[in-house]
Design an enzyme around this catalytic site. Structure first.
Site, PDB file in Angstrom:
ATOM      1  N   ASN A 120      -9.645  -4.147  -8.987  1.00  0.00           N
ATOM      2  CA  ASN A 120      -8.649  -2.779  -8.713  1.00  0.00           C
ATOM      3  C   ASN A 120      -8.019  -3.136  -9.791  1.00  0.00           C
ATOM      4  OD1 ASN A 120      -6.809  -1.015  -8.031  1.00  0.00           O
ATOM      5  ND2 ASN A 120      -6.003  -2.313  -5.621  1.00  0.00           N
ATOM      6  N   ILE A 124       7.019   4.819  -5.783  1.00  0.00           N
ATOM      7  CA  ILE A 124       6.963   4.104  -4.479  1.00  0.00           C
ATOM      8  C   ILE A 124       7.010   2.482  -4.308  1.00  0.00           C
ATOM      9  CG2 ILE A 124       6.681   4.477  -1.783  1.00  0.00           C
ATOM     10  CD1 ILE A 124       5.741   7.536  -2.663  1.00  0.00           C
ATOM     11  N   GLY A 125       5.991   1.887  -4.834  1.00  0.00           N
ATOM     12  CA  GLY A 125       5.225   0.937  -5.086  1.00  0.00           C
ATOM     13  C   GLY A 125       6.196   0.175  -5.682  1.00  0.00           C
ATOM     14  N   TYR A 185       0.635  -5.113 -11.372  1.00  0.00           N
ATOM     15  CA  TYR A 185       1.687  -5.794 -11.085  1.00  0.00           C
ATOM     16  C   TYR A 185       2.130  -6.848 -12.236  1.00  0.00           C
ATOM     17  CZ  TYR A 185       0.607  -5.611  -6.166  1.00  0.00           C
ATOM     18  OH  TYR A 185       0.392  -5.081  -5.104  1.00  0.00           O
ATOM     19  N   TYR A 227       1.072  -1.467   0.530  1.00  0.00           N
ATOM     20  CA  TYR A 227       0.004  -0.023  -0.023  1.00  0.00           C
ATOM     21  C   TYR A 227       0.787   0.842  -0.187  1.00  0.00           C
ATOM     22  CZ  TYR A 227      -3.140   3.415   1.412  1.00  0.00           C
ATOM     23  OH  TYR A 227      -3.983   4.182   1.444  1.00  0.00           O
ATOM     24  N   VAL A 228       0.337   1.896  -0.822  1.00  0.00           N
ATOM     25  CA  VAL A 228       1.227   3.323  -0.395  1.00  0.00           C
ATOM     26  C   VAL A 228      -0.115   4.861  -0.663  1.00  0.00           C
ATOM     27  CG1 VAL A 228       2.725   5.232  -1.828  1.00  0.00           C
ATOM     28  CG2 VAL A 228       2.583   2.430  -2.505  1.00  0.00           C
TER      29      VAL A 228
END
Length: 188
Positions: free
Chosen positions: A131, A103-104, A138, A93-94
Site C-alpha cells: 500500500n 479527511i485522513g 504517513y 480509513y477514508v
C-alpha cells in the site's frame, strides 16, 4: 471538504462495521473478518472498552440526507517500556470517493491531539507493504518507517493455534505463576 470529526458512539456500530468491511475488502482480507456490529458495541462501548474510535462524517443536509460516516480512525492506548504512554492506531480509513480531500489528515490529526492530551509520546501503526499510497501519506506527515530504519523493528503476531498453545504453556508454569521469584522475566 467539509466534514465533522467526532467520537464514535454505540449507535455508530452498524455504519462503522460497513466501513470496516470496506477496508478489509481493500486489503483483500474480507474473508478474514470475524466481528460484527454487536462485537463492536461490546468491545468499544461497554464498561471497559478495548478501543476508541473517531468518525469523519458528512453533515446532515437540511430537509434531506442524514449525516453519513465516510471514514474512521480506530485506536487504543498502550505503554512502551522506552517512552511511556503511547497510542496504537489500528486502522485509519477514508471511503475511496473521499480520499485526497484532507479527511485522513483530519482524522490522524485528531488522533495526535488525543494522544498528546493523554500524555502520550508517540502514535504507532502499521501499513501494508503493497500500500504505497498509505505509506507515502504517513511519511509526508513525518512518520518514520521503523521496518527500514536502523532499529530494524518487525511487526509480530501471535494468533490462532499458536496463541492457544502459548496460553497452555503459561498455565503449566511451576506454581501457576509466570516469571521467577526475583521478579526478573525468564527467557523461554
Amino acid at each position: 471538504m467539509e466534514c465533522v470529526i467526532r467520537q464514535a458512539t454505540r449507535e455508530d456500530c452498524d455504519p462503522l462495521m460497513g466501513l470496516m468491511r470496506e477496508i478489509a475488502e481493500f486489503h483483500h482480507l474480507l474473508d478474514e473478518v470475524t466481528i460484527n456490529s454487536q462485537v463492536l458495541k461490546t468491545d468499544g462501548f461497554g464498561e471497559d472498552p478495548f478501543f476508541k474510535c473517531i468518525l469523519a462524517e458528512l453533515p446532515a443536509e437540511k430537509g434531506g440526507k442524514a449525516a453519513r460516516p465516510i471514514g474512521f480512525a480506530l485506536y487504543f492506548f498502550g505503554y512502551s517500556v522506552l517512552h511511556g504512554r503511547i497510542v496504537f492506531l489500528e486502522s485509519l480509513y477514508v471511503a475511496s470517493e473521499f480520499r485526497g480531500k484532507g479527511i485522513g489528515v483530519k482524522l490522524l490529526g485528531k488522533v495526535a491531539e488525543i494522544a498528546l492530551a493523554a500524555g502520550c509520546k508517540e502514535v504507532r501503526f502499521v501499513a501494508m507493504e503493497w500500500n504505497s499510497p498509505a505509506k507515502d501519506f504517513y511519511l509526508r506527515l513525518g512518520a518514520k518507517d521503523m521496518t527500514q530504519s536502523h532499529q530494524q523493528w518487525h511487526s509480530m503476531e501471535l494468533s490462532g493455534e499458536a496463541l492457544q498453545r502459548l496460553a497452555q504453556k503459561g498455565r503449566r508454569s511451576p506454581g501457576g505463576a509466570l516469571g521467577s521469584s526475583s521478579g526478573q522475566a525468564q527467557q523461554p
